[in-house]
Design a protein around this motif. Sequence first.
Motif, short mmCIF file in Angstrom:
data_model
loop_
_atom_site.label_atom_id
_atom_site.label_comp_id
_atom_site.label_asym_id
_atom_site.label_seq_id
_atom_site.Cartn_x
_atom_site.Cartn_y
_atom_site.Cartn_z
N MET A 1 0.83 -1.20 0.00
CA MET A 1 0.00 0.00 0.00
C MET A 1 0.87 1.25 0.00
N TYR A 2 1.88 1.28 0.84
CA TYR A 2 2.71 2.48 0.93
C TYR A 2 3.54 2.69 -0.34
N LEU B 1 -2.07 12.62 11.02
CA LEU B 1 -0.64 12.73 10.82
C LEU B 1 -0.32 13.57 9.59
N PRO B 2 0.79 14.30 9.62
CA PRO B 2 1.22 15.03 8.43
C PRO B 2 1.86 14.08 7.42
N ARG B 3 2.10 14.59 6.24
CA ARG B 3 2.73 13.79 5.20
C ARG B 3 4.22 13.57 5.50
N ASN B 4 4.67 12.36 5.33
CA ASN B 4 6.09 12.06 5.42
C ASN B 4 6.74 12.26 4.06
N THR B 5 8.06 12.29 4.05
CA THR B 5 8.78 12.46 2.79
C THR B 5 8.80 11.15 2.02
N SER C 1 10.94 15.29 -0.98
CA SER C 1 9.62 15.87 -1.22
C SER C 1 8.57 15.07 -0.46
N LEU C 2 7.38 15.65 -0.32
CA LEU C 2 6.34 15.02 0.49
C LEU C 2 5.65 13.89 -0.27
N GLU D 1 11.26 8.85 3.66
CA GLU D 1 10.77 8.24 4.90
C GLU D 1 9.82 7.08 4.60
N VAL D 2 8.97 7.25 3.61
CA VAL D 2 8.06 6.16 3.26
C VAL D 2 8.83 4.97 2.72
#
Length: 543
Positions: A137-138, A170-174, A155-156, A177-178
């Motif tokens: 999914m990610y 939650l805010p968006r991760n980069t 970037s996000l 990070e994902v």
Amino acid sequence: MKKLFILSGVVGLLMTSCSLDKEPYNALTNENIENTEGALRALHLGNYHSLKGWVENWHRVTEYPGDNVSLSGTTTDNLFYNYNYKRVVNNGRVNNYWENSYRVIAGTNLLMQKLKEGEDDDQDQMIAENLYLRSLMYFYLANVFGKPYTQDPQSLAVPIKLTDDPFEVLPRNTVKEVYDQIEKDLLKAEGLFKSYKSNVYASVYSTQALLARIYLFKGDNQKALQYANKVIESGKFSLLAGSEYNKLTVSVPEENKENIFAIKFVKDLDYADDGWNTIGSMYANILGSGWGEMYASRPYLEEVRKYPEDVRYKMIQPVVEKADELHAYYVNDTYKYESVQVVQSGSDYSYTEGGAKKNLIKESNGAGAFQYYIQIGGKKRTVLIDKKLANRNGYLKYFVLKCSGQEGQAHLWSPIISRLSEIYLIRAEASAKLGDVASALKDVNVIRQRAGIPSAGLWTSSNLKGQTALDVVLLERQLELAWEGHRKFDVFRNAKTMDRKYPGTHTAGSSPILSIDAKSNIAIEFIPEQQIVLSNGVLKQNQ
């Protein structure tokens, strides 16, 4: 008492079934899970069931923005905005894709909180499978809503949600990070698998296949090679060839020895009406079922028809209107189909222009067949020769059959997430980027040979004709993996331009978008406005 309606942001989740083939439970409480025998197993299988709700719009947001598809009319369905790059913030298809992705993620998070690693083999197996599902999914979320890793890893992308808390915002991760989370989860899962059940369940092989893919997308070509080799050298899978190639569509996924992971749909159960609202229903009308409004694109057709032996063209069905007429179809300067009626004499084709008989230009493909051209309007244009074809709004009906026909049911299909041919092409691309041209071309030729292409159509370092090894790898990926959700990502992650100068309703209207640069903002989807509103502005919009 807390109900397990797990949320994406604050979007409700209905936890699903005790079987891949059954209806979902309405709800389970935490007490039910703790005290009901088999509840964990039900939730586990429910996460697979949730993929059935996820996969339809996954296909729309990944495949429709590519150059393998040609829509034959306008529509009020929001899929039109995925297709023509005219993004809108309230696209219901995109919002549904977001919600269903986080629904699966929430289900995996819930289950993994209930399981104990190292307790027994069964729990370790379930943890591993759910780590894979969450990673899957990610991976797609990051690539639909974020820029390619190799373009801007800082970037996000999307929020990384690791709990089942329905009120957690939650805010968006980069992007980085994902990807780091995906890599961490997959490496952990790789070491936890205890058994291989079948290709409709996550396995160590599907995990290694996804690792090979994420390393390729990150530009870590050595690790992409390493993990591609793990899958290939396992000997667990083999390429379909010849008459078996159609098993990609017509067999149950377990009978397809090339499949590494597929989302299983069940005959007469999942689509009792033969599938009017399925992936395949947009591509063809079969046995009276299906819209048949989205066709194979002209660039795809020109490539797949270069060699008559190519079995991949059997996935295309030209819809014949008059069997006793032959037409040479070409594309004019406004990206519309035109044709001249031709008469065949051996390998030659003639037509009449201004009262004079002319022959189509004929060039050998070096393998006993020919490619044909017409000189018209001051240009030499490629023609495709067919019996007179039916059209819709002037767009020729080349039905796509790849997403239909499982077990004889019109639009039943079990979408493929990973298969062995992709792994060969991952290895080929990684080799090309590492400068190992010979290995790259060898793997590409494995796929071309199994497609039936004769020796004269195989690549060597001496017949690239100005192309690079990477160019031919990406072309083979387009031919082989069409309609499986790869093409858009392949173009943009390799800093290529998406060229859509071919017939289709994306060329219509004011300011049509026919060329998309990899760094263009429109190459990634807007975050659904509904999700931004529900997050009270915590989620930031793409430009």
